[in-house]
Design an enzyme around this catalytic site. Structure first.
Site, PDB file in Angstrom:
ATOM      1  N   ALA A  30       0.802  -1.221   0.000  1.00 38.96           N
ATOM      2  CA  ALA A  30       0.000   0.000   0.000  1.00 38.96           C
ATOM      3  C   ALA A  30       0.837   1.274   0.000  1.00 38.96           C
ATOM      4  O   ALA A  30       0.370   2.312  -0.448  1.00 38.96           O
ATOM      5  CB  ALA A  30      -0.941   0.006   1.193  1.00 38.96           C
ATOM      6  N   THR A  31       2.058   1.206   0.493  1.00 39.26           N
ATOM      7  CA  THR A  31       2.889   2.418   0.430  1.00 39.26           C
ATOM      8  C   THR A  31       3.115   2.770  -1.038  1.00 39.26           C
ATOM      9  O   THR A  31       2.962   3.932  -1.444  1.00 39.26           O
ATOM     10  CB  THR A  31       4.217   2.199   1.181  1.00 39.26           C
ATOM     11  N   ASN A  91      -6.143   3.601  10.804  1.00 39.19           N
ATOM     12  CA  ASN A  91      -5.305   2.505  11.301  1.00 39.19           C
ATOM     13  C   ASN A  91      -5.001   2.587  12.792  1.00 39.19           C
ATOM     14  O   ASN A  91      -4.597   1.606  13.387  1.00 39.19           O
ATOM     15  CB  ASN A  91      -3.987   2.444  10.513  1.00 39.19           C
ATOM     16  N   GLN A 143      -7.086  -0.810   5.876  1.00 37.24           N
ATOM     17  CA  GLN A 143      -7.536  -1.415   7.138  1.00 37.24           C
ATOM     18  C   GLN A 143      -8.981  -1.911   7.069  1.00 37.24           C
ATOM     19  O   GLN A 143      -9.434  -2.596   7.989  1.00 37.24           O
ATOM     20  CB  GLN A 143      -7.385  -0.410   8.295  1.00 37.24           C
ATOM     21  N   SER A 146      -3.574  -3.691   0.705  1.00 36.15           N
ATOM     22  CA  SER A 146      -2.273  -4.281   1.028  1.00 36.15           C
ATOM     23  C   SER A 146      -2.461  -5.736   1.462  1.00 36.15           C
ATOM     24  O   SER A 146      -3.268  -6.011   2.353  1.00 36.15           O
ATOM     25  CB  SER A 146      -1.657  -3.478   2.178  1.00 36.15           C
ATOM     26  N   GLY A 147      -1.704  -6.658   0.846  1.00 31.22           N
ATOM     27  CA  GLY A 147      -1.884  -8.093   1.112  1.00 31.22           C
ATOM     28  C   GLY A 147      -1.656  -8.488   2.564  1.00 31.22           C
ATOM     29  O   GLY A 147      -2.388  -9.321   3.106  1.00 31.22           O
ATOM     30  N   HIS A 148      -0.659  -7.879   3.206  1.00 32.74           N
ATOM     31  CA  HIS A 148      -0.303  -8.411   4.525  1.00 32.74           C
ATOM     32  C   HIS A 148      -1.249  -7.998   5.650  1.00 32.74           C
ATOM     33  O   HIS A 148      -1.063  -8.389   6.795  1.00 32.74           O
ATOM     34  CB  HIS A 148       1.161  -8.078   4.878  1.00 32.74           C
ATOM     35  N   THR A 162       9.035  -6.488 -13.069  1.00 32.23           N
ATOM     36  CA  THR A 162       8.526  -7.860 -13.214  1.00 32.23           C
ATOM     37  C   THR A 162       7.594  -8.164 -12.043  1.00 32.23           C
ATOM     38  O   THR A 162       7.943  -7.938 -10.881  1.00 32.23           O
ATOM     39  CB  THR A 162       9.706  -8.859 -13.228  1.00 32.23           C
ATOM     40  N   CYS A 165       4.047   1.973  12.213  1.00 36.99           N
ATOM     41  CA  CYS A 165       4.971   2.777  11.418  1.00 36.99           C
ATOM     42  C   CYS A 165       5.571   3.909  12.223  1.00 36.99           C
ATOM     43  O   CYS A 165       6.647   4.382  11.926  1.00 36.99           O
ATOM     44  CB  CYS A 165       4.262   3.347  10.205  1.00 36.99           C
TER      45      CYS A 165
HETATM   46  N1  PLP Z   1      -2.340   2.612   4.806  1.00 32.66           N
HETATM   47  C1  PLP Z   1      -2.752   2.200   6.021  1.00 32.66           C
HETATM   48  C2  PLP Z   1      -4.039   2.707   6.560  1.00 32.66           C
HETATM   49  C3  PLP Z   1      -1.972   1.305   6.755  1.00 32.66           C
HETATM   50  O1  PLP Z   1      -2.403   0.902   7.954  1.00 32.66           O
HETATM   51  C4  PLP Z   1      -0.750   0.848   6.209  1.00 32.66           C
HETATM   52  C5  PLP Z   1       0.127  -0.054   6.983  1.00 32.66           C
HETATM   53  O2  PLP Z   1       0.177  -0.027   8.188  1.00 32.66           O
HETATM   54  C6  PLP Z   1      -0.353   1.300   4.936  1.00 32.66           C
HETATM   55  C7  PLP Z   1      -1.181   2.188   4.268  1.00 32.66           C
HETATM   56  C8  PLP Z   1       0.931   0.862   4.299  1.00 32.66           C
HETATM   57  O3  PLP Z   1       0.835  -0.468   3.872  1.00 32.66           O
HETATM   58  P1  PLP Z   1       2.094  -1.324   3.384  1.00 32.66           P
HETATM   59  O4  PLP Z   1       2.710  -1.871   4.631  1.00 32.66           O
HETATM   60  O5  PLP Z   1       1.512  -2.397   2.522  1.00 32.66           O
HETATM   61  O6  PLP Z   1       3.002  -0.446   2.632  1.00 32.66           O
END
Ligand code: PLP
Length: 381
Positions: free
Chosen positions: A69-70, A150, A179, A199-201, A237, A323
């Site tokens: 997601a970043t 988040n 989220q 975001s997958g994780h 890729t 983060c």
């Molecule tokens: N956006 C939100 C609301 C998040 O909670 C997070 C991760 O904590 C991200 C973006 C970033 O996701 P990623 O770890 O996949 O870069």
């Protein structure tokens, strides 16, 4: 182990790990290669894209696989700003976005001549549609609002903002849906969203995998120059195994949502009801919030001390958001809600998955209560 930090990351489903391994072993060809192995890889990637599109209720060609997601947020915000800068240079977001959104806006402001309005939230962490609308100017080209916060779990009125933005066809609407996926439903198509990040994780797929939904015909300048693999919007890729594993994780998480949502809601209620009775605890999570996030403060007790104390009992939670927790900052969201510094600095986030038993939660609450009691005595509170 009792892992209650699922908003930071989730443990991958065993099926996800198995899928990743199998695909890595059997389909290692590059999807862009024209030989048999490449064609097989490309077919598998298309299948994963189709599955993800189906699960999100969008078209296949609107799915761009990313590294998370970043990347998705940067790609959406900067890509849209650069694509539309001839039409205007004003952008709108909120004061409680994840750093992958807020820092992207900051960079556009500081280095590329854009102006940004940061719409504030109320004392419960919600933005209002009216305030977003009031921030719109003639040269506004982008509005970006997160779906579920988040840190405290507040659910923002995305559908209503999307509806309001229908009157402004020149403004793109980006949503950070990270989220909310498989926790709080969002109909991307009905909400008039142009760009949507996942975001997958965060749903038991893998770190380093993600998806950016890009609505058909949305103007976007790619951030990476290269082979243009993903519909000319994202070069590099593809992680085929990561994409297939993401599709698998999304399907399983959706099933978990359908089967276990009520249990999750009950668990959250149980925790909130119990800690609400403790004098020393301030619950920061508002009523209208995601079923998996609980945020509370114990003013006077440093959040990291409590986190490590719980860790001694094999319980894992976090201070504010993962983060920012290493930077030892006060919670940005709580400060934006007008909470005092000492409450914002002592906040703990507990984030659930679908897997905790009643016994787990009893254990957590017992250890938490004892830990707070102990720390209070040590500090003479
Ligand atoms: N956006 C939100 C609301 C998040 O909670 C997070 C991760 O904590 C991200 C973006 C970033 O996701 P990623 O770890 O996949 O870069």
């Amino acid at each position: 182990m009792l892992y209650l930090d699922n908003s930071a990351t989730t443990k991958p489903y065993p099926e996800v790990i198995n899928t990743f391994q199998q695909v890595s072993e059997k389909f290692f060809g590059n999807p862009s290669s024209i030989h048999q192995l490449g064609v097989q890889a490309e077919q598998l990637l298309s299948k994963a894209r189709k599955q993800v599109a189906h699960l999100l209720g969008v078209y296949d060609h609107e799915i761009i696989f990313t590294s998370g997601a970043t990347e998705g947020n940067n790609m959406a915000i900067k890509g849209a700003a650069f694509a539309l800068q001839e039409k205007g240079k004003h952008l709108i977001t909120t004061t409680i976005e994840h750093p992958s959104v807020s820092e992207a806006f900051k960079q556009l402001e500081e280095h590329f001549g854009f102006s940004v309005t940061y719409v504030p939230v109320d004392q419960n962490g919600f933005v209002s549609v009216e305030q977003i609308q009031r921030a719109i100017k003639e040269d506004t080209i982008l509005v970006s609002v997160m779906h579920v916060n988040n840190e405290i779990g507040a659910i923002q009125p995305i559908e209503k903002i999307g509806e309001m933005l229908e009157k402004y066809p020149n403004i793109l609407f980006h949503v950070d849906y990270v989220q909310g996926v498989c926790k709080v439903p969002l109909n991307i198509k009905n909400a008039n969203i142009d760009l949507c990040t996942i975001s997958g994780h965060k749903f038991h797929a893998l770190n380093g995998t993600g998806v950016l939904y890009v609505r058909e015909k949305t103007p976007l300048v790619p951030l990476f120059s290269g082979g243009s693999q993903e519909y000319e919007l994202r070069s590099g890729t593809e992680s085929l195994a990561g994409a297939v594993a993401l599709a698998k994780g999304l399907r399983l998480a959706k099933e978990d949502y359908q089967q276990n949502l009520q249990q999750l809601i009950k668990t959250k209620e149980l925790i909130i009801n119990r800690i609400n009775n403790w004098d020393e605890v301030v619950v920061n999570t508002p009523q209208h919030s995601a079923p998996h996030i609980i945020n509370f403060s114990v003013p006077g007790i440093k959040a990291e001390v409590l986190v490590h104390m719980l860790e001694e009992h094999d319980i894992y939670v976090s201070t504010t958001s993962a983060c920012s927790s290493r930077k030892k900052l006060a919670s940005k969201t709580l400060l934006a809600m007008g909470k005092p510094q000492h409450v914002s600095e002592s906040s703990i986030r507990v984030s659930l998955s679908y897997k905790q038993s009643e016994h787990d939660i009893d254990y957590f609450l017992t250890v938490l209560e004892q830990s707070i009691e102990k720390l209070k005595n040590v500090m003479g509170l």
